[in-house]
Design a protein around this motif. Sequence first.
Motif, PDB file in Angstrom:
ATOM      1  N   ARG A  93       0.827  -1.214   0.000  1.00 30.21           N
ATOM      2  CA  ARG A  93       0.000   0.000   0.000  1.00 30.21           C
ATOM      3  C   ARG A  93       0.855   1.256   0.000  1.00 30.21           C
ATOM      4  O   ARG A  93       0.473   2.281  -0.564  1.00 30.21           O
ATOM      5  CB  ARG A  93      -0.925  -0.010   1.213  1.00 30.21           C
ATOM      6  CG  ARG A  93      -2.092  -0.968   1.066  1.00 30.21           C
ATOM      7  CD  ARG A  93      -2.954  -0.998   2.303  1.00 30.21           C
ATOM      8  NE  ARG A  93      -4.173  -1.778   2.075  1.00 30.21           N
ATOM      9  CZ  ARG A  93      -5.009  -2.149   3.031  1.00 30.21           C
ATOM     10  NH1 ARG A  93      -4.757  -1.804   4.289  1.00 30.21           N
ATOM     11  NH2 ARG A  93      -6.092  -2.859   2.744  1.00 30.21           N
ATOM     12  N   ASP A  94       2.032   1.174   0.616  1.00 34.34           N
ATOM     13  CA  ASP A  94       2.934   2.326   0.665  1.00 34.34           C
ATOM     14  C   ASP A  94       3.810   2.447  -0.575  1.00 34.34           C
ATOM     15  O   ASP A  94       4.624   3.380  -0.674  1.00 34.34           O
ATOM     16  CB  ASP A  94       3.836   2.238   1.905  1.00 34.34           C
ATOM     17  CG  ASP A  94       3.046   2.378   3.208  1.00 34.34           C
ATOM     18  OD1 ASP A  94       1.913   2.898   3.143  1.00 34.34           O
ATOM     19  OD2 ASP A  94       3.565   1.969   4.265  1.00 34.34           O
ATOM     20  N   GLY A  95       3.693   1.475  -1.512  1.00 37.10           N
ATOM     21  CA  GLY A  95       4.475   1.525  -2.745  1.00 37.10           C
ATOM     22  C   GLY A  95       5.901   1.034  -2.598  1.00 37.10           C
ATOM     23  O   GLY A  95       6.718   1.201  -3.516  1.00 37.10           O
ATOM     24  N   VAL A  96       6.222   0.414  -1.468  1.00 39.28           N
ATOM     25  CA  VAL A  96       7.578  -0.101  -1.247  1.00 39.28           C
ATOM     26  C   VAL A  96       7.800  -1.369  -2.062  1.00 39.28           C
ATOM     27  O   VAL A  96       8.876  -1.596  -2.605  1.00 39.28           O
ATOM     28  CB  VAL A  96       7.818  -0.379   0.252  1.00 39.28           C
ATOM     29  CG1 VAL A  96       9.205  -0.979   0.479  1.00 39.28           C
ATOM     30  CG2 VAL A  96       7.650   0.906   1.062  1.00 39.28           C
ATOM     31  N   ILE A  97       6.779  -2.203  -2.155  1.00 39.56           N
ATOM     32  CA  ILE A  97       6.822  -3.447  -2.930  1.00 39.56           C
ATOM     33  C   ILE A  97       5.690  -3.410  -3.955  1.00 39.56           C
ATOM     34  O   ILE A  97       4.540  -3.126  -3.589  1.00 39.56           O
ATOM     35  CB  ILE A  97       6.656  -4.672  -2.004  1.00 39.56           C
ATOM     36  CG1 ILE A  97       7.896  -4.858  -1.124  1.00 39.56           C
ATOM     37  CG2 ILE A  97       6.411  -5.936  -2.819  1.00 39.56           C
ATOM     38  CD1 ILE A  97       7.784  -6.018  -0.156  1.00 39.56           C
ATOM     39  N   PRO A  98       5.974  -3.680  -5.228  1.00 41.27           N
ATOM     40  CA  PRO A  98       4.901  -3.720  -6.237  1.00 41.27           C
ATOM     41  C   PRO A  98       3.872  -4.807  -5.897  1.00 41.27           C
ATOM     42  O   PRO A  98       4.233  -5.877  -5.403  1.00 41.27           O
ATOM     43  CB  PRO A  98       5.660  -4.077  -7.530  1.00 41.27           C
ATOM     44  CG  PRO A  98       7.060  -3.621  -7.295  1.00 41.27           C
ATOM     45  CD  PRO A  98       7.314  -3.871  -5.831  1.00 41.27           C
ATOM     46  N   TYR A  99       2.619  -4.520  -6.188  1.00 42.93           N
ATOM     47  CA  TYR A  99       1.563  -5.475  -5.869  1.00 42.93           C
ATOM     48  C   TYR A  99       1.771  -6.815  -6.571  1.00 42.93           C
ATOM     49  O   TYR A  99       1.489  -7.866  -5.999  1.00 42.93           O
ATOM     50  CB  TYR A  99       0.194  -4.899  -6.260  1.00 42.93           C
ATOM     51  CG  TYR A  99      -0.409  -3.994  -5.207  1.00 42.93           C
ATOM     52  CD1 TYR A  99      -1.168  -4.507  -4.171  1.00 42.93           C
ATOM     53  CD2 TYR A  99      -0.204  -2.619  -5.259  1.00 42.93           C
ATOM     54  CE1 TYR A  99      -1.717  -3.675  -3.191  1.00 42.93           C
ATOM     55  CE2 TYR A  99      -0.742  -1.777  -4.291  1.00 42.93           C
ATOM     56  CZ  TYR A  99      -1.500  -2.313  -3.265  1.00 42.93           C
ATOM     57  OH  TYR A  99      -2.035  -1.484  -2.298  1.00 42.93           O
ATOM     58  N   ASP A 100       2.257  -6.794  -7.817  1.00 44.18           N
ATOM     59  CA  ASP A 100       2.351  -8.042  -8.569  1.00 44.18           C
ATOM     60  C   ASP A 100       3.549  -8.905  -8.178  1.00 44.18           C
ATOM     61  O   ASP A 100       3.787  -9.957  -8.763  1.00 44.18           O
ATOM     62  CB  ASP A 100       2.360  -7.784 -10.073  1.00 44.18           C
ATOM     63  CG  ASP A 100       3.473  -6.853 -10.523  1.00 44.18           C
ATOM     64  OD1 ASP A 100       4.322  -6.483  -9.685  1.00 44.18           O
ATOM     65  OD2 ASP A 100       3.499  -6.505 -11.712  1.00 44.18           O
ATOM     66  N   TRP A 101       4.317  -8.474  -7.181  1.00 50.01           N
ATOM     67  CA  TRP A 101       5.391  -9.327  -6.662  1.00 50.01           C
ATOM     68  C   TRP A 101       4.843 -10.403  -5.727  1.00 50.01           C
ATOM     69  O   TRP A 101       5.521 -11.389  -5.444  1.00 50.01           O
ATOM     70  CB  TRP A 101       6.433  -8.492  -5.920  1.00 50.01           C
ATOM     71  CG  TRP A 101       7.369  -7.751  -6.842  1.00 50.01           C
ATOM     72  CD1 TRP A 101       7.217  -7.540  -8.180  1.00 50.01           C
ATOM     73  CD2 TRP A 101       8.599  -7.113  -6.472  1.00 50.01           C
ATOM     74  NE1 TRP A 101       8.267  -6.807  -8.676  1.00 50.01           N
ATOM     75  CE2 TRP A 101       9.133  -6.532  -7.651  1.00 50.01           C
ATOM     76  CE3 TRP A 101       9.293  -6.967  -5.272  1.00 50.01           C
ATOM     77  CZ2 TRP A 101      10.333  -5.825  -7.658  1.00 50.01           C
ATOM     78  CZ3 TRP A 101      10.489  -6.262  -5.278  1.00 50.01           C
ATOM     79  CH2 TRP A 101      11.008  -5.707  -6.454  1.00 50.01           C
ATOM     80  N   ILE A 102       3.614 -10.201  -5.234  1.00 52.70           N
ATOM     81  CA  ILE A 102       2.969 -11.168  -4.343  1.00 52.70           C
ATOM     82  C   ILE A 102       1.733 -11.715  -5.048  1.00 52.70           C
ATOM     83  O   ILE A 102       0.898 -10.952  -5.537  1.00 52.70           O
ATOM     84  CB  ILE A 102       2.557 -10.516  -3.005  1.00 52.70           C
ATOM     85  CG1 ILE A 102       3.772  -9.862  -2.337  1.00 52.70           C
ATOM     86  CG2 ILE A 102       1.931 -11.543  -2.087  1.00 52.70           C
ATOM     87  CD1 ILE A 102       4.896 -10.827  -1.991  1.00 52.70           C
ATOM     88  N   VAL A 103       1.631 -13.042  -5.122  1.00 50.69           N
ATOM     89  CA  VAL A 103       0.519 -13.656  -5.848  1.00 50.69           C
ATOM     90  C   VAL A 103      -0.408 -14.393  -4.889  1.00 50.69           C
ATOM     91  O   VAL A 103       0.002 -14.858  -3.832  1.00 50.69           O
ATOM     92  CB  VAL A 103       1.029 -14.645  -6.922  1.00 50.69           C
ATOM     93  CG1 VAL A 103       1.782 -13.899  -8.007  1.00 50.69           C
ATOM     94  CG2 VAL A 103       1.916 -15.723  -6.312  1.00 50.69           C
TER      95      VAL A 103
END
Length: 280
Positions: A61-71
Amino acid sequence: MPRRTQAEMEVIRTAIIEAVRKDKPMTVRQVFYRLVVRGVVPKVEGRGYRTVARELRNMRRDGVIPYDWIVDSSRTVRRPLQYGSMEEALERAARLYRRNLWGDLPHYVQVWMEKEALAGVAWDVTDGLGVSLWVARGYSSISYLYEAAQHINRALEAGKVAYIYNLGDHDPSGCDAWESVVSELQGFSIDDRRMRFKRAAVTPEQIRRLNLPSRPTKKTDSRAAGFEGESVELDALPPNTLRQIIRDTIEAHIPEYIRTMHEQVEQQERQTLWQLQDYL
């Protein structure tokens, strides 16, 4: 249990970033096991897993990790397939065109995975090599098993030998569920003498060689009788290691010269589809 300090949380967040950047895409549970192996969070299911899940949510949510890195493959969306024009339809057909790699090979391969949440980690490999991925979700329904058996039977009718591989937890339920799949598929088979079943992961050898984190086997499980040692989840395998196991397992059935020739022909046929757009 005392609250973690700011410095301790920063260590956890840094470890999460390093793990996901290396092995993306990953499931939340896979990230948890990577941090367990590194000693960053405790193996205790509650506190360690909840912390990792919470931080992954916040960091995305904070943009530290891209959403599509977690499935998360445990939830699916059913969308209608529509096109804005015939040109768009042809462009998609050319882009997605896949020639059947297995048509002239003597083997037929299925990969069975116990957990739906990990399907997104495995799909890129199985799809790229033209192999179907069957998600058991524990104990599969008889309808699902019958459908899988019909694909196997068509291959047997064509004179092929069927190889069915399993990716599941090394625990009483995981092993028993796989034995159930084997029994049901053999029961539906037109010739089970040409069927080969093998557990590709998790195996005792992989547990020892990779020093995979374990958890106590539930002695209350009615299937625990005769099961030796602690239990190890499929999620404990590093994602890239899991993908490599799947790749090696499938590629063992594909001679290199066949694959090279197949890719050349596929590229030529795809080019023909692109050229068809000129006639619209």
